[in-house]
Design a protein around this motif. Structure first.
Motif, mmCIF file in Angstrom:
data_model
loop_
_atom_site.group_PDB
_atom_site.id
_atom_site.type_symbol
_atom_site.label_atom_id
_atom_site.label_comp_id
_atom_site.label_asym_id
_atom_site.label_seq_id
_atom_site.Cartn_x
_atom_site.Cartn_y
_atom_site.Cartn_z
ATOM 1 N N ASN A 32 72.919 35.881 82.080
ATOM 2 C CA ASN A 32 73.379 35.161 81.960
ATOM 3 C C ASN A 32 73.282 34.178 80.706
ATOM 4 N N GLN A 33 71.748 34.306 80.654
ATOM 5 C CA GLN A 33 70.909 33.604 79.068
ATOM 6 C C GLN A 33 71.647 34.153 77.866
ATOM 7 N N MET A 34 72.088 35.340 78.244
ATOM 8 C CA MET A 34 72.643 35.489 76.311
ATOM 9 C C MET A 34 74.230 35.258 76.798
ATOM 10 N N ARG A 35 74.953 35.340 78.165
ATOM 11 C CA ARG A 35 76.715 34.380 78.030
ATOM 12 C C ARG A 35 76.171 33.151 77.307
ATOM 13 N N ASN A 36 75.246 32.030 77.494
ATOM 14 C CA ASN A 36 75.078 30.872 77.430
ATOM 15 C C ASN A 36 74.608 30.760 75.835
ATOM 16 N N ALA A 37 73.607 31.674 75.866
ATOM 17 C CA ALA A 37 73.235 31.453 74.092
ATOM 18 C C ALA A 37 74.401 31.778 73.270
ATOM 19 N N TYR A 38 75.555 32.989 73.239
ATOM 20 C CA TYR A 38 76.390 32.856 72.571
ATOM 21 C C TYR A 38 77.567 32.358 73.291
ATOM 22 N N SER A 39 77.977 31.162 73.791
ATOM 23 C CA SER A 39 78.707 30.833 73.972
ATOM 24 C C SER A 39 79.768 31.548 74.576
ATOM 25 N N VAL A 40 79.653 33.057 75.550
ATOM 26 C CA VAL A 40 80.323 33.700 76.020
ATOM 27 C C VAL A 40 80.939 33.022 77.563
ATOM 28 N N ALA A 41 80.178 32.509 77.866
ATOM 29 C CA ALA A 41 80.253 32.019 79.764
ATOM 30 C C ALA A 41 81.654 31.338 79.576
ATOM 31 N N PRO A 42 82.266 30.147 78.057
ATOM 32 C CA PRO A 42 83.249 29.460 78.455
ATOM 33 C C PRO A 42 84.313 30.994 78.805
ATOM 34 N N LEU A 43 84.095 31.351 77.464
ATOM 35 C CA LEU A 43 85.536 32.417 77.630
ATOM 36 C C LEU A 43 85.982 33.399 78.914
ATOM 37 N N LEU A 44 84.357 33.422 79.255
ATOM 38 C CA LEU A 44 84.152 34.460 80.571
ATOM 39 C C LEU A 44 85.302 33.320 81.677
ATOM 40 N N SER A 45 84.937 31.710 81.870
ATOM 41 C CA SER A 45 85.584 31.409 83.092
ATOM 42 C C SER A 45 87.312 31.202 82.289
ATOM 43 N N GLN A 46 87.810 31.186 81.918
ATOM 44 C CA GLN A 46 88.925 31.121 81.518
ATOM 45 C C GLN A 46 89.701 33.110 81.558
ATOM 46 N N GLY A 47 88.990 33.866 81.804
ATOM 47 C CA GLY A 47 89.231 34.666 81.721
ATOM 48 C C GLY A 47 90.332 35.989 80.883
ATOM 49 N N PHE A 48 88.972 35.642 79.832
ATOM 50 C CA PHE A 48 88.827 36.116 78.848
ATOM 51 C C PHE A 48 87.543 37.312 78.703
ATOM 52 N N THR A 49 87.714 38.600 79.497
ATOM 53 C CA THR A 49 86.214 38.924 80.177
ATOM 54 C C THR A 49 86.935 40.741 79.202
ATOM 55 N N GLY A 50 87.846 40.637 78.004
ATOM 56 C CA GLY A 50 87.664 41.942 77.504
ATOM 57 C C GLY A 50 88.993 43.186 78.013
ATOM 58 N N LYS A 51 89.738 42.591 79.030
ATOM 59 C CA LYS A 51 90.656 43.049 80.505
ATOM 60 C C LYS A 51 91.466 43.761 79.142
ATOM 61 N N GLY A 52 91.218 45.656 80.117
ATOM 62 C CA GLY A 52 93.045 45.796 79.190
ATOM 63 C C GLY A 52 92.195 46.375 77.994
ATOM 64 N N ARG A 53 90.658 46.585 77.262
ATOM 65 C CA ARG A 53 90.328 46.840 76.698
ATOM 66 C C ARG A 53 89.287 47.564 76.510
ATOM 67 N N THR A 54 89.149 48.892 75.764
ATOM 68 C CA THR A 54 88.372 49.307 75.724
ATOM 69 C C THR A 54 87.256 49.260 74.694
ATOM 70 N N ILE A 55 86.016 49.853 75.140
ATOM 71 C CA ILE A 55 85.183 50.136 73.918
ATOM 72 C C ILE A 55 84.199 51.383 74.253
ATOM 73 N N VAL A 56 84.286 51.600 72.685
ATOM 74 C CA VAL A 56 83.824 53.247 72.505
ATOM 75 C C VAL A 56 82.217 53.108 72.160
ATOM 76 N N ILE A 57 81.388 53.774 72.955
ATOM 77 C CA ILE A 57 80.169 53.804 71.948
ATOM 78 C C ILE A 57 79.766 55.381 71.570
ATOM 79 N N LEU A 58 79.628 55.187 70.748
ATOM 80 C CA LEU A 58 78.900 56.434 70.279
ATOM 81 C C LEU A 58 77.426 56.757 70.084
ATOM 82 N N ASP A 59 77.086 58.039 70.172
ATOM 83 C CA ASP A 59 75.598 57.895 70.738
ATOM 84 C C ASP A 59 75.636 59.597 70.579
#
Length: 420
Positions: free
Chosen positions: A80-107
């Protein structure tokens, strides 16, 4: 080694602006135990994560989050702290959560307890489970708990997956595991992800000095990035944790050198800041360039010895004609690290750690772009041109950016690096 300083752009959080029918990514001001360092490079042609961590306790330890109190000497942040500090929380509350998208982590290698740790992480922070796909195109070695290299990558995998999920909770994540940290193994794994079109964004939290891979290997990386960009895949890489320096290829000294793959012109390089936010609410206060002399660590940054300055950096007011990194930045300090569940460390199953390093920023930036892709209903691809266009457009700049104008990434490094 002589201390070298460089000033560079350290933009903070991301938001989305609708201009006509297009989406423009706009960056603006973000409204324990001993530290373990995992950033030494000891062999040629080898990528190593830029990561640091503090042990906090275990999953069932009520004092594990004591770093989230003002009374504690070290600080850490939860979801919650990181979401608020970088203003991600308002986007999530509007339904913009990354749904339908895929993140590839290469390790590289594996994190054998990843699924259990991700479940514990989700339970601690109230996150819904996600679709986590793990692929190893060439296979990976059997887990060796005594291998520091494997343990290092296991830590990297854990923070990458957990924190990409934390910022874009409904985005799918595909972890692509290379069989080793060596370029000849990582490049085929990257090409597999691109050829199979496994995701919209690829996060790479590792690096090495540009002079170590050799021209042919750098060309192989770049060719893969060209292919990814042609498919509108966005690429992120951590910019390193040793300021403007990188270890020499034999691991015996240091020299001024940019980190690759962050220095590639088709990759968005992620540098580091020290975030000052409320430990409880995450309300943003300030940021400075990340520099922790006690760790001999600072945000990677400088100028490429390989790549010429790309067109999108033409307006930067520096004389150097080479590609500059980083392009963006994110909280990376161990004093204000992010809480992560990791069972493969020396403290055993259910361990809770606070992670820092520029490796922490790359997956979170990837998550932010997953949200942006969902918002715009398309892949954004290479975002660097629009980032710099915003930065060089006065009307957008003053409402979009908060430059981190205090601090530097100059550090004094020992002549002979310690082995990890």
């Amino acid at each position: 080694m002589q201390q070298h300083n460089i000033s560079y752009l350290y933009p903070g959080r991301i938001c989305l602006y609708l201009i006509g029918l297009s989406i423009v990514i706009a960056l603006f001001n973000p409204s324990g135990a001993a530290v373990h360092t995992m950033s030494a490079r000891n062999s040629r042609h080898a990528m190593i994560p830029d990561i640091h961590y503090n042990y906090l306790g275990r999953v069932n330890d009520p004092l594990a989050y004591k770093c989230q109190t003002q009374a504690n000497g070290k600080h850490c942040y939860g979801v919650n702290q990181m979401r608020n500090a970088y203003s991600v929380a308002p986007l999530l509350s509007q339904g913009f959560t990354g749904k339908g998208r895929t993140i590839v982590i290469l390790d590289a290698y594996q994190a054998p307890h990843l699924r259990d740790d991700l479940g514990d992480f989700d339970a601690r922070f109230g996150l819904a489970p996600i679709a986590l796909n793990i692929v190893a195109p060439q296979g990976v070695p059997s887990w060796d708990s005594h291998s520091v290299m494997q343990q290092t990558w296991s830590a990297e995998i854990s923070v990458d997956v957990e924190w990409a999920h934390a910022i874009a909770p409904d985005a799918a994540i595909t972890l692509v595991e290379a069989k080793s940290e060596n370029d000849p193994d990582l490049i085929p794994a990257l090409n597999y992800a691109i050829d199979k079109n496994l995701g919209d964004i690829i996060s790479m939290s590792f690096g090495e000095g540009e002079d170590c891979p050799g021209a042919d290997v750098l060309r192989q990386w770049h060719d893969a990035f060209v292919k990814a960009t042609s498919k509108k895949i966005t690429l992120f890489s951590s910019a390193g944790d040793s300021g403007v320096a990188q270890q020499t290829c034999d691991g015996n000294s240091w020299h001024v050198m940019a980190s690759t793959p962050a220095s590639d012109t088709l990759v968005t390089g992620v540098g580091g800041t020290t975030l000052n936010a409320d430990e409880d609410t995450g309300d943003y206060s300030s940021e400075t360039a990340w520099n922790e002399p006690a760790l001999k660590s600072a945000s990677g940054g400088g100028f490429s010895a390989t790549f010429q300055k790309p067109a999108y950096q033409d307006q930067i007011s520096v004389i150097n004609k080479k590609r500059g990194v980083p392009d963006v930045a994110y909280n990376s300090s161990t004093d204000g690290g992010v809480i992560t569940v990791w069972s493969d460390g020396s403290n055993g199953p259910g361990g809770i750690y606070s992670f820092g390093g520029t490796s922490v920023g790359a997956p979170q930036w990837s998550a932010i772009v997953a949200i942006a892709d969902q918002y715009s209903n398309q892949r954004l691809g290479l975002i660097n041109p629009i980032l710099y266009k915003i930065g060089n457009t006065p009307d957008w700049y003053h409402s979009a950016f908060h430059d981190i104008v205090s601090g530097n990434n100059g550090i004094e490094l020992q002549a002979t690096p310690k082995a990890i």
